[in-house]
Design a protein around this motif. Sequence first.
Motif, short mmCIF file in Angstrom:
data_model
loop_
_atom_site.label_atom_id
_atom_site.label_comp_id
_atom_site.label_asym_id
_atom_site.label_seq_id
_atom_site.Cartn_x
_atom_site.Cartn_y
_atom_site.Cartn_z
N GLY A 146 3.76 -7.61 -1.14
CA GLY A 146 2.81 -7.00 -1.86
C GLY A 146 1.87 -7.94 -2.32
O GLY A 146 1.33 -8.76 -1.90
N ARG A 202 3.96 1.53 2.19
CA ARG A 202 5.09 0.45 2.01
C ARG A 202 6.52 0.86 2.28
O ARG A 202 7.48 0.41 2.98
N LEU A 203 6.91 2.04 1.57
CA LEU A 203 8.45 2.58 1.47
C LEU A 203 8.68 3.11 2.78
O LEU A 203 9.80 2.67 3.40
N GLY A 217 0.91 -1.26 -0.17
CA GLY A 217 0.02 0.00 -0.15
C GLY A 217 0.88 1.25 0.07
O GLY A 217 2.18 1.14 -0.09
N LEU A 267 7.43 1.91 5.81
CA LEU A 267 7.47 0.56 6.59
C LEU A 267 8.67 -0.06 6.46
O LEU A 267 9.70 -0.23 7.43
N GLU A 268 9.05 -0.11 5.08
CA GLU A 268 10.44 -0.62 4.76
C GLU A 268 11.53 0.08 5.41
O GLU A 268 12.50 -0.59 5.91
N PHE A 324 8.12 -8.00 2.91
CA PHE A 324 6.95 -7.29 2.46
C PHE A 324 6.86 -7.77 0.98
O PHE A 324 7.49 -7.60 -0.16
#
Length: 86
Positions: A24, A4-5, A1, A7-8, A22
């Motif tokens: 996806g 994502r970036l 979502g 969270l990573e 992650f």
Amino acid sequence: GPLRLELEENVSKAGMVENFDFVGAIDHSQLKRQMEELDVLLFLSTAESFSLAALEAMASGAVVVASNVGAYPDLIEDGANGFMVE
């Protein structure tokens, strides 16, 4: 979502990259295999009413961590078959 970036990056900063995957979007043909590989699945929506994926994860033996919204409190007994978060 859309997070994502972020969270990573947070996982990387915490030095825990090897503990997270992650993945996806998952093709339906791979869903069962992916569910069986899970240890923990997070559902942190603030507005979701119900998620079939939570039931599938629980049936596969994964621990479900979910927001205290929608139907999750009816599915998850905090500390027994998963965890509820605010």
